[in-house]
Design an enzyme around this catalytic site. Structure first.
Site, PDB file in Angstrom:
ATOM      1  N   ASP A  57      -4.434   3.077  24.053  1.00  0.00           N
ATOM      2  CA  ASP A  57      -4.549   4.424  24.467  1.00  0.00           C
ATOM      3  C   ASP A  57      -4.276   4.425  26.099  1.00  0.00           C
ATOM      4  OD1 ASP A  57      -5.011   7.396  23.274  1.00  0.00           O
ATOM      5  OD2 ASP A  57      -6.223   7.234  25.186  1.00  0.00           O
ATOM      6  N   LYS A  63     -12.849   5.379  18.200  1.00  0.00           N
ATOM      7  CA  LYS A  63     -12.261   5.656  19.403  1.00  0.00           C
ATOM      8  C   LYS A  63     -13.129   4.871  20.393  1.00  0.00           C
ATOM      9  CE  LYS A  63      -8.409   7.192  21.427  1.00  0.00           C
ATOM     10  NZ  LYS A  63      -7.068   7.420  21.213  1.00  0.00           N
TER      11      LYS A  63
HETATM   12  P1  NDP Z   1      -0.380   5.560  29.254  1.00  0.00           P
HETATM   13  O1  NDP Z   1      -1.527   5.154  29.919  1.00  0.00           O
HETATM   14  O2  NDP Z   1       0.868   4.711  28.998  1.00  0.00           O
HETATM   15  O3  NDP Z   1       0.183   6.884  30.021  1.00  0.00           O
HETATM   16  C1  NDP Z   1      -0.657   7.757  30.264  1.00  0.00           C
HETATM   17  C2  NDP Z   1       0.338   8.917  31.193  1.00  0.00           C
HETATM   18  O4  NDP Z   1      -0.381  10.167  31.549  1.00  0.00           O
HETATM   19  C3  NDP Z   1       0.730   8.086  32.748  1.00  0.00           C
HETATM   20  O5  NDP Z   1       1.607   8.677  33.355  1.00  0.00           O
HETATM   21  C4  NDP Z   1      -0.532   8.942  33.422  1.00  0.00           C
HETATM   22  O6  NDP Z   1      -0.670   8.995  34.771  1.00  0.00           O
HETATM   23  C5  NDP Z   1      -0.710  10.334  32.643  1.00  0.00           C
HETATM   24  N1  NDP Z   1      -2.141  10.737  33.014  1.00  0.00           N
HETATM   25  C6  NDP Z   1      -3.391  10.133  32.293  1.00  0.00           C
HETATM   26  N2  NDP Z   1      -4.331  10.702  32.752  1.00  0.00           N
HETATM   27  C7  NDP Z   1      -3.909  11.933  33.491  1.00  0.00           C
HETATM   28  C8  NDP Z   1      -4.377  12.905  33.994  1.00  0.00           C
HETATM   29  N3  NDP Z   1      -5.762  13.369  33.879  1.00  0.00           N
HETATM   30  N4  NDP Z   1      -3.688  14.171  34.566  1.00  0.00           N
HETATM   31  C9  NDP Z   1      -2.289  13.858  34.687  1.00  0.00           C
HETATM   32  N5  NDP Z   1      -1.805  12.622  34.238  1.00  0.00           N
HETATM   33  C10 NDP Z   1      -2.372  11.860  33.667  1.00  0.00           C
HETATM   34  O7  NDP Z   1      -1.069   6.473  27.868  1.00  0.00           O
HETATM   35  P2  NDP Z   1      -0.162   6.766  26.584  1.00  0.00           P
HETATM   36  O8  NDP Z   1       1.221   7.167  26.861  1.00  0.00           O
HETATM   37  O9  NDP Z   1      -0.410   5.720  25.648  1.00  0.00           O
HETATM   38  O10 NDP Z   1      -0.808   8.043  26.102  1.00  0.00           O
HETATM   39  C11 NDP Z   1      -0.563   9.239  26.574  1.00  0.00           C
HETATM   40  C12 NDP Z   1      -1.463  10.403  25.626  1.00  0.00           C
HETATM   41  O11 NDP Z   1      -1.064  10.191  24.308  1.00  0.00           O
HETATM   42  C13 NDP Z   1      -2.876  10.394  25.683  1.00  0.00           C
HETATM   43  O12 NDP Z   1      -3.224  11.851  25.477  1.00  0.00           O
HETATM   44  C14 NDP Z   1      -3.392   9.472  24.533  1.00  0.00           C
HETATM   45  O13 NDP Z   1      -4.589   9.925  23.682  1.00  0.00           O
HETATM   46  C15 NDP Z   1      -2.100  10.104  23.554  1.00  0.00           C
HETATM   47  N6  NDP Z   1      -1.826   9.070  22.339  1.00  0.00           N
HETATM   48  C16 NDP Z   1      -1.401   7.956  22.524  1.00  0.00           C
HETATM   49  C17 NDP Z   1      -0.973   7.114  21.385  1.00  0.00           C
HETATM   50  C18 NDP Z   1      -0.636   5.590  21.687  1.00  0.00           C
HETATM   51  O14 NDP Z   1      -0.094   5.163  20.668  1.00  0.00           O
HETATM   52  N7  NDP Z   1      -0.509   5.311  22.990  1.00  0.00           N
HETATM   53  C19 NDP Z   1      -1.331   7.651  20.121  1.00  0.00           C
HETATM   54  C20 NDP Z   1      -1.515   9.009  19.970  1.00  0.00           C
HETATM   55  C21 NDP Z   1      -1.865   9.539  21.280  1.00  0.00           C
HETATM   56  P3  NDP Z   1      -1.164   8.153  35.889  1.00  0.00           P
HETATM   57  O15 NDP Z   1      -0.508   6.914  35.854  1.00  0.00           O
HETATM   58  O16 NDP Z   1      -1.229   8.913  37.216  1.00  0.00           O
HETATM   59  O17 NDP Z   1      -2.631   8.031  35.535  1.00  0.00           O
END
Ligand code: NDP
Length: 446
Positions: free
Chosen positions: A165, A125
């Site tokens: 991510d 990562k």
């Molecule tokens: P994105 O950046 O596309 O979206 C993240 C979302 O989560 C946004 O809506 C963001 O809001 C919100 N968010 C992030 N940090 C926080 C926080 N500290 N508190 C509240 N809301 C938060 O990321 P992904 O959709 O790709 O990832 C989401 C989750 O899924 C993560 O945990 C990631 O590790 C996991 N994941 C992703 C994979 C992938 O293929 N993309 C694979 C496996 C797991 P804001 O815009 O306000 O920050």
């Protein structure tokens, strides 16, 4: 003291001030006692001590120039955690909260997750404390090029293959791929999550969200139930959240919430295809806030500063970030009728929240099993790149469904075999662990 508690103490001592890493290690080690007592060779060969120590940790300066011509400096990281079963594989996160402890937790989880996918991928990562929010495309490009200038020395199609991510989507992968190609003068599958016209795979953007829903479907099938008619809460509004909603809709369920770091929306009518198209434009193109959804559509509540876990639902899909479901949130979900939790995010539930889910016997799919669809299709992207070919949407989706089913079966069967039927936490940890531990035994002390 047992072997696992000794190792946990060692991890805490060696990695002070990294609570997320301690949490991830503790959650895995707590599951392993039954398998360690059956296989003394793991302790004799120091498998846990080796598995809890990253093979390599890279930390570097990322200097770049903003639109005003001012110099900026961020910190970049890559954790190459374990290569026992394949090249390091795992995403890059760009978020101001990124530091070593977060990335070590994510890389550690990734090792077990990748093992469960049935594909030959090790765990890694990386990322940066760079915040893409509010930056222009030009600034994001400047940062990405500088980040890749250093990272390019350490990665490669057969060494370490990063993906996206939080904060790293198609735009960032494009800028980083371009810079890698320019520096190395080679067009290889060194990153996954690429666009379709330059080596990407169909279904990769959809894979994590779709996979989390397929995992929920598999869990429900053990109780002769399905997603049809299920009311679902979803947190986050990024990549994972968006495609979770698309798949839930396709399977006849209804999603009623979304969130971002400022608050949540509650839409009792459900987020249908048209509303989802609006969200995708809002988040992926306009880069706006989820509050705007409540201003746009009638009958929608905006819950300022709140998470969506007090809303009544049958299924919950946490898809934002780590530790976003507290014990109180877990209790509230259960009290309001939630019977399924399938984690799209990594480690979204705090340990005492997990306890609540397990005690109440709900169908709880931990992230390392439920969200493995993303990295699984990244593995399929690597396979297509290596063969210089592209598979159809149906082919990739079919393989994704088979993989999610296989992950479910492995976790379900291991939980059964080791005396905790229905406990997917224990099952996923044990099934993921055995494959890696045996590979480490075969390869000697490295
Ligand atoms: P994105 O950046 O596309 O979206 C993240 C979302 O989560 C946004 O809506 C963001 O809001 C919100 N968010 C992030 N940090 C926080 C926080 N500290 N508190 C509240 N809301 C938060 O990321 P992904 O959709 O790709 O990832 C989401 C989750 O899924 C993560 O945990 C990631 O590790 C996991 N994941 C992703 C994979 C992938 O293929 N993309 C694979 C496996 C797991 P804001 O815009 O306000 O920050």
């Amino acid at each position: 003291m047992s072997y696992t508690s000794d190792v946990l103490e060692l991890v805490k001592k060696r990695n002070p001030a990294e609570p997320e890493f301690h949490q991830a290690v503790s959650e895995v080690l707590e599951s392993l006692d039954p398998v360690l007592s059956k296989h003394p060779e793991y302790e004799e060969n120091c498998i846990l001590e080796r598995l809890c120590e990253p093979e390599r940790v890279l930390m570097f300066r990322v200097p770049w120039v903003d639109d005003k011509g001012k110099f900026q400096v961020n910190r970049g990281f890559r954790i190459e955690f374990c290569s026992a079963i394949g090249p390091y594989k795992g995403g890059l996160r760009f978020h101001p909260t990124v530091y070593l402890g977060i990335l070590k937790f994510l890389a550690f989880e990734q090792v077990f997750k990748n093992s469960l996918t049935t594909l030959p991928m090790g765990g890694g990562k990386g990322g940066s404390d760079f915040d893409p929010k509010g930056k222009s495309d030009n600034e994001v490009m400047s940062f990405c090029q500088s980040f890749m200038t250093e990272l390019s020395r350490h990665i490669g199609a057969n060494t370490d293959v990063p993906a996206g991510d939080i904060g790293v989507g198609g735009r960032e992968i494009g800028f980083m791929f371009g810079q890698y190609k320019r520096l190395r003068n080679e067009f290889t599958g060194v990153l996954t999550g690429k666009a379709l016209n330059w080596g990407g795979s169909l279904i990769r953007p959809e894979a994590t969200g779709y996979g989390a829903v397929y995992f929920a479907q598999n869990m429900l099938a053990t109780r002769d139930d399905s997603m049809e008619g299920k009311v679902c809460t979803v947190s986050g509004s990024g990549n994972v959240a968006q495609y979770t909603i698309e798949k839930v809709n396709e399977l006849g369920g209804k999603c009623v919430s979304l969130s971002d770091s400022a608050g949540s929306i509650f839409d009792p009518d459900g987020i249908d295809a048209d509303k989802l198209a609006y969200v995708m434009d809002l988040k992926n193109v306009q880069r706006g806030r989820i509050k705007e959804y409540a201003d746009k559509f009638k009958g929608v509540q905006y819950l300022e500063g709140k998470r969506p876990w007090n809303i009544e639902c049958d299924c919950a899909f946490p898809s934002a970030t780590q530790n976003e479901i507290s014990k109180a949130d877990a209790e509230s979900l259960v009290k309001n009728g939630c019977k399924v939790v399938s984690e799209g995010a990594n480690m979204p539930t705090e340990p005492d929240g997990v306890e609540v889910f397990l005690e109440k016997g709900i169908l709880y799919g931990p992230g390392k099993a439920a969200n493995a669809g993303g990295v699984a299709v990244s593995g399929l992207e690597m396979a297509q790149n290596a063969q210089h070919t592209n598979w159809t949407r149906e082919e990739v989706d079919g393989r994704l469904q088979d993989i999610m089913k296989a992950i479910h079966t492995q976790a379900y069967d291991a939980a059964q075999e080791y005396g905790s039927p229905g406990n997917y936490v224990l099952g996923a940890n044990i099934a993921g662990f055995i494959k890696i531990a045996d590979a480490m035994l075969d390869q000697g002390l490295v």
